[in-house]
Every structure is written in C-alpha cells, then in structure tokens.
Design an enzyme around this catalytic site. Structure first.
Site, mmCIF file in Angstrom:
data_model
loop_
_atom_site.group_PDB
_atom_site.id
_atom_site.type_symbol
_atom_site.label_atom_id
_atom_site.label_comp_id
_atom_site.label_asym_id
_atom_site.label_seq_id
_atom_site.Cartn_x
_atom_site.Cartn_y
_atom_site.Cartn_z
ATOM 1 N N ARG A 108 0.848 -1.191 0.000
ATOM 2 C CA ARG A 108 0.000 0.000 0.000
ATOM 3 C C ARG A 108 0.878 1.234 0.000
ATOM 4 N NH1 ARG A 108 -1.694 -3.832 3.213
ATOM 5 N NH2 ARG A 108 -3.874 -4.371 3.503
ATOM 6 N N SER A 176 6.141 -5.621 7.368
ATOM 7 C CA SER A 176 5.421 -6.582 8.218
ATOM 8 C C SER A 176 6.183 -7.893 8.433
ATOM 9 C CB SER A 176 4.066 -6.892 7.601
ATOM 10 O OG SER A 176 3.436 -5.714 7.214
ATOM 11 N N ASP A 229 4.279 -3.215 11.136
ATOM 12 C CA ASP A 229 2.866 -2.874 10.895
ATOM 13 C C ASP A 229 2.063 -2.752 12.187
ATOM 14 O OD1 ASP A 229 3.212 -5.610 11.182
ATOM 15 O OD2 ASP A 229 1.686 -6.178 9.717
HETATM 16 P P1 ADP Z 1 -1.560 -7.835 4.371
HETATM 17 O O1 ADP Z 1 -1.502 -9.048 5.207
HETATM 18 O O2 ADP Z 1 -0.887 -7.965 3.054
HETATM 19 O O3 ADP Z 1 -1.161 -6.604 5.123
HETATM 20 P P2 ADP Z 1 -4.424 -7.575 4.780
HETATM 21 O O4 ADP Z 1 -4.241 -7.101 6.169
HETATM 22 O O5 ADP Z 1 -5.413 -6.846 3.930
HETATM 23 O O6 ADP Z 1 -3.084 -7.603 3.945
HETATM 24 O O7 ADP Z 1 -4.825 -9.090 4.880
HETATM 25 C C1 ADP Z 1 -5.078 -9.808 3.728
HETATM 26 C C2 ADP Z 1 -5.501 -11.186 4.133
HETATM 27 O O8 ADP Z 1 -6.692 -11.113 4.915
HETATM 28 C C3 ADP Z 1 -5.842 -12.048 2.964
HETATM 29 O O9 ADP Z 1 -4.706 -12.692 2.476
HETATM 30 C C4 ADP Z 1 -6.818 -13.033 3.588
HETATM 31 O O10 ADP Z 1 -6.103 -14.075 4.205
HETATM 32 C C5 ADP Z 1 -7.502 -12.226 4.661
HETATM 33 N N1 ADP Z 1 -8.801 -11.762 4.149
HETATM 34 C C6 ADP Z 1 -9.050 -10.712 3.343
HETATM 35 N N2 ADP Z 1 -10.374 -10.633 3.045
HETATM 36 C C7 ADP Z 1 -10.962 -11.666 3.691
HETATM 37 C C8 ADP Z 1 -12.306 -12.136 3.783
HETATM 38 N N3 ADP Z 1 -13.309 -11.546 3.149
HETATM 39 N N4 ADP Z 1 -12.509 -13.217 4.527
HETATM 40 C C9 ADP Z 1 -11.512 -13.836 5.180
HETATM 41 N N5 ADP Z 1 -10.240 -13.457 5.119
HETATM 42 C C10 ADP Z 1 -9.965 -12.377 4.393
HETATM 43 MG MG MG Z 2 -0.979 -6.071 7.134
#
Ligand code: ADP
Ligand code: MG
Length: 498
Positions: A108, A176, A229
């Site tokens: 992001r 992270s 993070d």
């Molecule tokens: P990052 O981990 O890259 O910082 P996020 O915090 O947005 O990104 O987390 C993304 C993860 O969250 C996805 O890989 C998935 O495992 C989980 N996730 C996202 N949307 C959903 C959903 N609708 N239901 C369940 N798990 C979800």
């Molecule tokens: Mg994250």
C-alpha cells in the site's frame, strides 16, 4: 404352470433379490462412507476444542513467554523486539507524510496531511495492490526496485497539486516482517515469514535497501522510519485515543505489539527513554505452548510450509493458513470416502482454497448453500448434496472458531502481562478482591481477516469476554483500525519531525 414358466418366475425372483441386495449393499457402503466423514469431522472438532479453561492456560503461557522474551535474548520463542519507539503521535503533528507498506499479500502507498489538530487528519490517495507473487522469491534488488518504481508512479500522479512540490518527501516504511532494530530508522531482517523467500536479504538493513532503490531512481524521498505494521496500528490507535496500549494484526499473518515499561525490558539493562516506556514488537506469530490445540492437519501444513517449525501460532490464527487447514480436512474426507466424488487434483494443491472463500462459505445464507457449491466447483468438486455442503460449512466454523478464540487468548495474555486483565498480573499474588482500579485499555486491531471475516471477529470478541469476565471486559475496548498500519506509520514519522 408349465416348466418354462416356473424357470422364468424363479429367475425373476433371483434377479429381483440380487438387485435388492446390490441396493442394500450400496446403501450400507454409502452409510459407512458417511460415517467415515462424520467420524473425521468429529475427531477434528474434538481436537480443535477450546473450552475457556484451555484458553486460560494459553493466556498464562503467553504472559509467561512474554516475560521470558524480555528477560534474555533467545529466552523465548517470542522475540519481544525493541522498536525504539518511545513516544506516539499525540495529535499536534503537522505536514504531509507518506507511507509505503509491504504486507504479506498487499503493498500500500498513501499520503496523509496533518493540520496540527487530532481532528485534522486527511488520508489521501490510498493505493492498494497485490504483491506480484514472483517478487516473493526474487532478489532484494528486484523487490526494492519494484517498490521504488511504485512510489515514483504514485508521486507522478500528484501532478502539481501537492503542497510537497520541491520539498523532500518524508516516508514511513511499514514492513510486516521481523526486524532487529538498531534505531527507529534502521534494522536488519531476521527472517522471512508468510511465504516470502529471498534468502540473501536476511541480515540486510531494510531501510537502507529501500533508500538505495529510491536514490537509484532519483526520487527525492527520505525513509524517515522503519515501522513494524503493528506499531503503525498502535500509532493510529494512540493518535485517536491515548488509552491505546496494544495493537494486533490479523491479516495474511498475525502479530502484536504493546507499550512496555523500559524497566521491564530486563534484557536491555539501562535502556533510557524520556517516556519511561517503549513499544515492544512481540512477533507473537511464533508463540508456542503445549496448550494450543494442535491437529494432524496443522502438523502436515507446518511440515510442508516454507518455514516449518516456525510461526506455529500464526499458522493457527491467520489468513494465509485458515483456508489451507479447511482444504486439508476436506481432502482427507474426500480420500476416505467418495462423497466429494473422485478426489479432485485441484483440491490437492496447497493454498488453493483462500481464506476469503472460507468466509464466503461460512457466511453463505442461501437455503441451498449455493456459494459453497460454487466454491467447491472451483476446487474441482461438483454436484455435492446439501448435507455434504453443510459439512464443509461446519469445517469452516471449527477452524475459524478455534482461530478467533486463540486470538482472544493471545490478547488476554498481553493484558495479563501488563496487569490489565483484572488479575493483578502474573507476578502479583493479589486475589481478585484486591484488584487495583481497572484502567480503560484500548486494543487497536487491523488486518484483512479481522476487518472482513465477521465470524472470526465475533468469535474473538466473544471469547475475550468469556476469558476476562463481564466486569473486566467493560474496560477493554477493541477498536478496528482500517489501514491503521500504514496511516499510523506516517503519523509516527510526523511525530518524529515535530
Ligand atoms: P496484508 O496481510 O498484506 O497486510 P491484509 O491485512 O489486507 O493484507 O490481509 C489480507 C488477508 O486477509 C488475505 O490474504 C486473507 O487471508 C484475509 N482476508 C481478506 N479478506 C478476507 C475475507 N473476506 N474473509 C476472510 N479473510 C480475508
Ligand atoms: Mg498487514
């Protein structure tokens, strides 16, 4: 009756009997297979059980491990890393700041504009993109060139509107993964998690890698802080509400940080900060305790992962893994019976079932569970009867309930460590009747799993009340922080400048 007629009649009876026998045999076999499926489900459910007594053991283990990790380097599986963050943004910050966040699934970029008053926080142009999967196995040069290129495009889009024209841009790098910090500005990668595998980067200074890539592209941008993070989420939480002392992420992976008194960080004797405290990045994904309800599916998942024997807690509670646990249970059922039809080769592929699909199946409210049928079809499993679809929903429920409840136990463990769980902490022998005044405690939470999977969130919040009791839990406020880790990191950079 003539002889021929008698022979025909007898043959007809024999034929009818054998058809009936085949049907009975089939029915018995199908019942046996159904029993196999029900048996696998029951065994799995029992192995995942998290009664409150067991959760309390996990709470205690978490608090004890936190102590051990603070007492000596390598004293626990919890690294309890120093962040060198000893002050959090308080709302007086001013100016324009940027954040680049490398998560486990997404990266992001955003810009915040601060007007010097808490209410004047303007988050601008949030860009979120999936991390191209080839980057996870590439080289540090390829990864950082890509990030620098993405930042360049982001800045180009600002055109002439930005008030930061001609001024060096101050950037927070939200990262992270576990980092050993030497200051808030720098730190080296300890290890990769969440499926990343760029081995030559371990031991390298992460902020330096990004600054180098920005310089190579000729961008006038300064990496002003390297921020975990969780610390970003804590910063945003604190900016809005100074009672925020804990932040937890449930996204692709899972981690937590909290504000600790410096004198409790025994492994760093003489650590002096003006505030008398420092944010500690727990790296709780690596927490382990024999009280965690581990199943054969967890053991297999771990053995086949790119980081086996590592991040045991994360593998039970975070988004990257929940889908794969569900997949493994369905696969075992499909191999032990034919109720899912012939075993699908798609279903045998690790990580093919994403946690997004698990929540979609779990929360499918159509009478025929059409969403479940659609997702199973994508996995190469077609035409399963309704009762089998219900089994799949139950598997999703068992996996997510366990995850949510263990997540709650983790949070309660931190509350216990800092004496905010109503028990007086683990070193005090105080009884419940002698509890000191309970302080209001805010826990900032973010991550895609928490934000988007309602059942996960509900199970977690319900278990937190169960563990703490109605009375104490009134003082514990869980607050969702959308994009908290990126926005908060930018705020942290702002607070360093003011
Ligand atoms: P990052 O981990 O890259 O910082 P996020 O915090 O947005 O990104 O987390 C993304 C993860 O969250 C996805 O890989 C998935 O495992 C989980 N996730 C996202 N949307 C959903 C959903 N609708 N239901 C369940 N798990 C979800
Ligand atoms: Mg994250």
């Amino acid at each position: 009756m003539g002889k021929v007629a008698v022979v025909f009649a007898a043959a007809a009876v024999v034929a009818a009997c054998s058809v009936a026998a085949v049907m009975v045999g089939r029915r018995m076999r199908s019942r046996r297979k159904w029993r196999t499926v029900v048996g696998i489900l029951k065994e799995f459910e029992d192995a995942c059980d998290t009664p409150v007594g067991r959760l309390r053991q996990v709470v205690d283990a978490m608090a004890v491990e936190m102590h051990a990790g603070l007492a000596s380097e390598g004293g626990s599986k919890l690294k309890m890393l120093l962040t060198f963050v000893d002050g959090l943004p308080n709302g007086t910050e001013k100016g324009t700041f940027y954040a680049l966040h490398l998560g486990g699934t997404y990266f992001r970029i955003l810009r915040v504009h601060l007007g010097g008053q808490r209410s004047y926080l303007d988050v601008q142009d949030v860009e979120r993109h999936p991390i191209p999967s080839h980057l996870m196995n590439s080289t540090s040069e390829v990864l950082f060139n890509f990030l620098a290129f993405s930042l360049e495009r982001f800045i180009e889009k600002e055109g002439n509107e930005s008030d930061s024209q001609g001024v060096r841009r101050e950037l927070a790098f939200t990262f992270s993964f576990p980092v050993k910090h030497t200051s808030i500005f720098s730190g080296v990668l300890i290890k990769w998690t969440k499926g990343f595998k760029i081995s030559e980067m371990v031991g390298k200074d992460i902020a330096e890698c990004l600054q180098g890539a920005l310089n190579r592209r000729g961008l006038d941008m300064h990496v002003a802080a390297l921020v975990n993070d969780t610390v970003g989420a804590l910063s945003l939480g604190y900016y809005h509400d100074p009672d925020t002392v804990i932040a937890v992420i449930f996204g692709t992976g899972s981690n937590a940080c909290y504000l600790e008194r410096t004198d409790a960080i025994i492994k760093c004797q003489g650590l002096l900060t003006t505030s008398g405290s420092m944010v500690v990045n727990m790296e709780w994904g690596n927490f382990w305790s024999s009280h965690l309800p581990r199943t054969s599916y967890d053991i297999e998942l771990d053995a086949e992962s790119s980081n086996s024997n590592d991040m045991g807690f994360e593998k039970m509670i975070s988004g990257l893994y929940l889908g794969d646990i569900v997949r493994r249970v369905i696969l075992r059922m499909s191999q032990g019976s034919d109720i899912f039809g012939p075993t699908s080769s798609v279903l045998s592929e690790p990580y093919v079932l994403r946690t997004n699909s698990v929540s979609a199946m779990h929360e499918d409210d159509t009478p025929d569970l059409e969403e479940v049928a659609r997702i199973l079809k994508d996995l190469g499993v077609s035409d399963v009867p309704l009762k089998v679809r219900k089994v799949v929903v139950k598997i999703c429920d068992v996996v997510t309930r366990r995850a949510g409840r263990l997540a709650a136990a983790g949070i309660a463990g931190i509350l216990k460590k800092i004496g905010r769980d109503g028990s007086g902490g683990i070193t005090s022998g105080r009884s419940r009747n002698e509890i000191q005044m309970q302080k209001r405690t805010v826990v900032a939470v973010e991550g895609g799993l928490y934000m988007n999977y309602n059942m996960f969130r509900e199970y977690m919040e319900e278990a937190l009340v169960e563990i703490l009791g109605e009375e104490v839990s009134q003082y514990v406020v869980v607050k969702a922080m959308e994009d908290g880790s990126s926005i908060g990191s930018a705020l942290l950079v702002a607070s360093l400048q003011s």
